[in-house]
Motif scaffolding. Sequence first.
Motif, PDB file in Angstrom:
ATOM      1  N   GLY A  36       0.849  -1.186   0.000  1.00  0.00           N
ATOM      2  CA  GLY A  36       0.000   0.000   0.000  1.00  0.00           C
ATOM      3  C   GLY A  36       0.877   1.226   0.000  1.00  0.00           C
ATOM      4  N   ALA A  93      -8.402  -1.678   6.470  1.00  0.00           N
ATOM      5  CA  ALA A  93      -8.678  -0.754   5.366  1.00  0.00           C
ATOM      6  C   ALA A  93      -7.651   0.369   5.297  1.00  0.00           C
ATOM      7  N   SER A  94      -7.201   0.853   6.426  1.00  0.00           N
ATOM      8  CA  SER A  94      -6.224   1.943   6.399  1.00  0.00           C
ATOM      9  C   SER A  94      -4.879   1.457   5.875  1.00  0.00           C
ATOM     10  N   PHE A  96      -4.437  -1.185   3.580  1.00  0.00           N
ATOM     11  CA  PHE A  96      -4.502  -1.603   2.190  1.00  0.00           C
ATOM     12  C   PHE A  96      -5.153  -0.592   1.259  1.00  0.00           C
ATOM     13  N   ALA A  97      -6.021   0.257   1.754  1.00  0.00           N
ATOM     14  CA  ALA A  97      -6.738   1.192   0.890  1.00  0.00           C
ATOM     15  C   ALA A  97      -6.269   2.629   1.071  1.00  0.00           C
ATOM     16  N   PHE A  99      -6.527   4.676   3.783  1.00  0.00           N
ATOM     17  CA  PHE A  99      -7.333   5.570   4.616  1.00  0.00           C
ATOM     18  C   PHE A  99      -6.429   6.135   5.705  1.00  0.00           C
TER      19      PHE A  99
END
Length: 132
Positions: A36, A93-94, A96-97, A99
């Motif tokens: 990421g 999510a933070s 890998f995406a 955030f």
Amino acid sequence: MTVRHRIAAGLALTAAGVLVLALPDSLEGPRLVAFGPGHGPSRLDLIGIALLAPGASWLLVTLVRALPSLEYTPRVLLGLGGAGGLGLGLLVASSFAGFTGWWVVGALTLSAVELILVAMVWRGRGHPAAHR
């Protein structure tokens, strides 16, 4: 080994892993794998993960096994499970995406749920037979 000893061991391993992961980037070295934007483990991170993963898993298994002895209502269990799931989801999510910043909310939410359960199990709420 008593429940208190298992909780203490899980907390100690988890804290050691978090401390290693919290070391400054200048000590870490290059990322071995990138997954990421700005995320990926270094060799030092892998040491922290090697401490954190079994410690947190051991703590989680101990708490889940003690849940029936706490005699929480289904509504309380649903709330704790939902908050824990939200916290874990924000952490993943933070990473890998991207955030950025939301990992703090996720970590605090998940930690709060675990600390509530640790406090209740540590005090021995529920049936004494479940705390062997």
